[in-house]
Design an enzyme around this catalytic site. Structure first.
Site, PDB file in Angstrom:
ATOM      1  N   TRP A 297       5.568   0.782  -6.662  1.00  0.00           N
ATOM      2  CA  TRP A 297       6.956   0.556  -7.075  1.00  0.00           C
ATOM      3  C   TRP A 297       7.757  -0.051  -5.929  1.00  0.00           C
ATOM      4  O   TRP A 297       8.644  -0.872  -6.139  1.00  0.00           O
ATOM      5  CB  TRP A 297       7.589   1.889  -7.494  1.00  0.00           C
ATOM      6  CG  TRP A 297       8.988   1.739  -8.011  1.00  0.00           C
ATOM      7  CD1 TRP A 297       9.363   1.490  -9.298  1.00  0.00           C
ATOM      8  CD2 TRP A 297      10.203   1.813  -7.252  1.00  0.00           C
ATOM      9  NE1 TRP A 297      10.724   1.412  -9.400  1.00  0.00           N
ATOM     10  CE2 TRP A 297      11.267   1.604  -8.164  1.00  0.00           C
ATOM     11  CE3 TRP A 297      10.498   2.033  -5.916  1.00  0.00           C
ATOM     12  CZ2 TRP A 297      12.604   1.601  -7.768  1.00  0.00           C
ATOM     13  CZ3 TRP A 297      11.832   2.036  -5.521  1.00  0.00           C
ATOM     14  CH2 TRP A 297      12.867   1.824  -6.444  1.00  0.00           C
ATOM     15  N   HIS A 298       7.424   0.335  -4.685  1.00  0.00           N
ATOM     16  CA  HIS A 298       8.190  -0.149  -3.535  1.00  0.00           C
ATOM     17  C   HIS A 298       7.916  -1.598  -3.210  1.00  0.00           C
ATOM     18  O   HIS A 298       8.672  -2.226  -2.475  1.00  0.00           O
ATOM     19  CB  HIS A 298       7.930   0.725  -2.311  1.00  0.00           C
ATOM     20  CG  HIS A 298       8.645   2.034  -2.385  1.00  0.00           C
ATOM     21  ND1 HIS A 298       8.154   3.106  -3.063  1.00  0.00           N
ATOM     22  CD2 HIS A 298       9.842   2.427  -1.891  1.00  0.00           C
ATOM     23  CE1 HIS A 298       9.005   4.114  -2.979  1.00  0.00           C
ATOM     24  NE2 HIS A 298      10.048   3.725  -2.275  1.00  0.00           N
ATOM     25  N   GLY A 299       6.840  -2.138  -3.730  1.00  0.00           N
ATOM     26  CA  GLY A 299       6.602  -3.547  -3.485  1.00  0.00           C
ATOM     27  C   GLY A 299       5.165  -3.901  -3.773  1.00  0.00           C
ATOM     28  O   GLY A 299       4.280  -3.047  -3.760  1.00  0.00           O
TER      29      GLY A 299
ATOM     30  N   THR B  35       4.051   5.217  -7.104  1.00  0.00           N
ATOM     31  CA  THR B  35       5.238   5.244  -6.244  1.00  0.00           C
ATOM     32  C   THR B  35       5.106   4.184  -5.160  1.00  0.00           C
ATOM     33  O   THR B  35       6.049   3.451  -4.870  1.00  0.00           O
ATOM     34  CB  THR B  35       5.410   6.623  -5.588  1.00  0.00           C
ATOM     35  OG1 THR B  35       5.404   7.606  -6.615  1.00  0.00           O
ATOM     36  CG2 THR B  35       6.705   6.701  -4.811  1.00  0.00           C
TER      37      THR B  35
END
Lengths: 458, 362
Positions: A317-319, A314
């Site tokens: 996934w955000h960067g 997670t």
């Protein structure tokens, strides 16, 4: 093109909508598809090939999985091939430069590829993967019409920033949907709400955060705290505003997209927060990673490993940056602790304390999230916890000057407004308010290109 | 309710789209002093590089109907809602605009340059720094602001710059209820310049003229207005002093000359402050045709000096005005060639900090 721009609001969307409403139903998907591809190509035309390729890949894999229904091994091989290809593509475009940078820190010297992240890739790859996996698990029927499948993947309202719509959510509506004035006006209302959240609240509160973050060397404790609170409000209203606009546009077109946020800042625990924040993403991770790994129906040690895997991913996934990794791990650890001990005890405490507890750790989370450089994170923490300068003029200035935005931000973060009883008078007020806010939004957007600073620089 | 809202909003959208096609398009924005975006050229190459799209975006935003009125409306609404600072401007309690004073970053560079210049030349060098409106009118500006303490900058200049420093602050504070600064422009008014003139006369041992002022324009919206475009702001008035002296004014960059220190044509344009001394020129020479004095002075300056010079002009036979932003030759050579015995630096403290001219004077 972003939704909160004049060109979208006054050119692209009205043009699209009028054609969309005028054509008979069997052409509506085609119009939606054409405009979606146009929308996608607007910023970076070349990556449209990637979008088409990913769609085609999942489409063909879907056909293959469906083709040999009884042959389990074949289905599995196709699924694995499909998932791995999806992840490789995502990994290549999103993480290559990050990996190279870190290898270079270890003494290698590779050249960076300077890959521009394709618009919305994290969202549409997750969407297409959900289709293939669901098909493998026989949860959805195969889509034989490529263009319909492409329409699902590329639908512009949710293409670049979610919500992550699963194929099963829109399967029926892709074939037949109700489009009427009722749905249209409901959609407009939702869309406007999102627009106001994004343009009036997020953009203005964002100014405070960016002013604070430009130079943190002399900020006081309260200013530093305000910086974190403003970021929390900004990211919520920005993201939720965008999701809400998407949901509203979906309604206008006859689609019902899933809800993405449910007042995350009234959570009573971190577990609760992640049921309310970016719901379509956390449920994606739950259904396609956490549960297949065994979820909580395994030994304790394995269960914790499962949680950590999900939260590491997670975060990533955000960067592609270490602070997102830390951010993910931070929440993973907190969630494990909650499941082990915290929840048991905190439930006995007064509600107020539960909210305080949750907000405290959510805000620390945002601090990790926006400090994209670990040195900055360290400095910022010092400013909050080891700083003789408790409160200063700058803090009071921010509070007073941006009062109207901060207060609106706080009010709309909690479910108070929908408790207002509707009577003809409140309805009238809401109509006036919405028209007024719409005009103010347009005013603010028309200032985007206005640059009077050139004036005396001549 | 939702039906009414969606109906009305759709109606507004349609009206705006119609207005976009009907309202004639400007090609130049006077408030921004720039050309507005042109409709982009459509070509395969432009489309594939997405240049076409971004230019179309600019075109639509630049030519959005009633763009400036909408912006002004927004400024006024936000001000009403309590947003007293917009961009770098404070709405004062008196309804005027005050430009923020930020911590300077270029003081050392300026001081070093002026110091070495003054040591090099064989003339009497003086330095006048004009305070900002936000500093003089502290009690009219919202209490909680982000202004840097301007006193510190003054102290720094006075301490580190070893030339005659003409400090006008006391006189400005004493007269702060007068109309010293425009409410919608970043300059001082002729009255502000007059106070500075009195201080200069005291310094130079000149007996000052007692000017009377007359208004030449009462509808002036200056550069600060251009940022917020708020039509509720009161207009500024442009004053000039009555002076019968005859001059010959030479503008070296354009090769033109004039009989007046003022250019009345600017009063009909947006940029009305340019009325004084015909806006900025690299070098202006003013010859006084009436005086018996044989003194001359060189003023190295920014635009603040433009309204100051007409007050000083009667006292000198020659006034040379150099704006180092545009004058790139050697000023010390110029002094020598023209045998000028006085030099005055005249700058306002805000724009001095990032003035690219003064840090490269020779």
């Amino acid at each position: 093109m972003i939704f909160s721009s004049l060109i979208f609001l006054f050119a692209f969307f009205p043009l699209f909508l009028s054609i969309y409403y005028l054509v008979p139903f069997r052409f509506k998907n085609t119009i939606l598809l054409i405009f979606s591809l146009l929308f996608y190509a607007w910023g970076e035309p070349k990556y449209i090939i990637l979008l088409l390729f990913v769609t085609l890949l999942n489409y063909i894999c879907g056909l293959l999985i469906d083709f040999k229904k009884e042959h389990l091994l074949f289905r599995k091989v196709v699924l694995i091939f499909c998932v791995v290809s999806n992840l490789l593509l995502l990994g290549f475009f999103k993480y290559t430069d990050f990996i190279i940078e870190n290898l270079n820190h270890l003494g290698f010297s590779f050249d960076l590829l300077h890959i521009v992240l394709p618009l919305g890739i994290s969202f549409y790859i997750f969407q297409t993967m959900s289709y293939t996996i669901d098909l493998y698990k026989n949860k959805v029927l195969v889509e034989k019409n490529f263009f319909r499948f492409l329409t699902y993947v590329s639908m512009f309202p949710q293409l670049v920033a979610g919500p992550i719509v699963r194929y099963e959510d829109v399967y029926k509506e892709l074939r037949s949907r109700k489009i009427d004035f009722e749905a249209f006006s409901c959609g407009v209302f939702i869309f406007l709400t999102g627009l106001f959240e994004k343009v009036l609240i997020a953009n203005n509160i964002g100014q405070i955060h960016s002013l604070i973050i430009t130079d943190i060397s002399h900020i006081s404790v309260f200013t530093a705290l305000l910086g974190v609170v403003c970021y929390a409000l900004q990211i919520y209203f920005d993201f939720n505003g965008y999701s809400t606009m998407a949901i509203g546009m979906g309604k206008m077109l006859g689609f019902s997209y899933p809800k993405n946020f449910n007042y995350p800042y009234i959570s009573t625990s971190i577990t609760d927060f992640w049921r309310r924040w970016h719901i379509t993403l956390s449920s994606w991770f739950r259904d396609y990673i956490y549960i297949p790994l065994g979820g909580n129906r395994v030994k304790k040690a394995r269960w914790f490993i499962n949680i950590m895997i999900v939260w590491l991913l997670t975060g990533l996934w955000h960067g592609a940056s270490w602070n997102f990794v830390i951010w993910g791990v931070y929440f993973g650890v907190l969630l494990i602790l909650e499941k082990l001990v915290i929840l048991k005890y905190i439930r006995r405490l007064p509600k107020f304390f539960q909210h305080f507890y949750a907000l405290f750790f959510i805000l620390i989370g945002w601090l990790i999230f926006f400090c994209d450089d670990l040195g900055l994170l360290y400095q910022y923490i010092l400013k909050i916890f080891a700083n003789g300068n408790i409160v200063d003029r700058q803090f009071v200035f921010f509070l007073k000057n941006y009062m109207v935005f901060l207060v609106s931000g706080l009010i709309f973060s909690v479910p108070i407004v929908n408790k207002i009883k509707m009577c003809p008078f409140t309805k009238f007020l809401i109509i006036i308010l919405y028209l007024f806010l719409f005009v103010i939004c347009v005013c603010q957007l028309s200032g985007d290109s206005y640059n009077p600073f050139l004036y005396f620089r001549f | 309710m939702k039906k009414i809202i969606s109906g009305l909003v759709s109606f507004i959208v349609v009206l705006i789209i119609l207005a976009f096609f009907i309202v004639p398009k400007e090609s130049f924005s006077y408030n921004e002093n720039r050309y507005l975006a042109k409709f982009p050229k459509f070509s395969v190459e432009n489309v594939f590089s997405s240049k076409f799209m971004s230019q179309l975006d600019d075109y639509i935003t630049d030519h959005f109907p009633f763009r400036e009125s909408l912006l002004g409306f927004k400024s006024r609404v936000y001000k009403t809602l309590g947003v007293y600072k917009q961009m770098d401007l404070y709405y004062g309690r008196d309804g005027k605009l005050y430009q923020e004073y930020e911590k300077p970053s270029g003081s050392d560079k300026v001081i070093r340059r002026v110091q070495s210049f003054s040591e090099k030349v064989d003339a009497k060098v003086s330095f006048m720094l004009v305070p900002t409106s936000v500093y003089i009118n502290q009690d009219r500006v919202p209490k909680y602001n982000t202004n840097y303490d301007e006193k510190k900058t003054f102290d720094y200049y006075i301490k580190n710059l070893d030339v005659d420093f003409i400090d006008v602050r006391d006189s400005f504070f004493k007269n702060k209820d007068d109309y010293l600064y425009y409410g919608t422009d970043h300059h001082w008014t002729t009255k502000g310049a007059y106070l500075a003139y009195l201080e200069y006369c005291k310094f130079a041992g000149i007996s000052p003229n007692h000017y009377s002022f007359s208004s030449v324009n009462q509808h002036f919206y200056g550069t600060l207005y251009s940022k917020v475009l708020d039509r509720f702001l009161p207009y500024d008035t442009i004053l000039k002093v009555d002076d019968q002296t005859k001059y010959k004014v030479y503008f070296d960059d354009s090769g033109k000359s004039s009989d007046s220190l003022y250019n009345y044509q600017y009063l009909n344009k947006k940029d009305k402050y340019s009325f004084f001394l015909d806006n900025n020129h690299s070098l202006i020479r003013i010859e006084n045709l009436n005086t018996t004095s044989n003194h001359s002075i060189l003023i190295i300056k920014d635009s603040y000096a433009n309204s100051f010079i007409p007050l000083l002009a009667p006292h000198y036979q020659y006034i040379h005005v150099i704006d180092p932003r545009y004058y790139h030759a050697s000023i010390s050579e110029y002094l020598k060639e023209n045998k000028i015995e006085n030099v005055l630096f005249l700058y306002n403290i805000l724009t001095l900090d990032d003035d690219l001219g003064i840090v490269s004077i020779k």
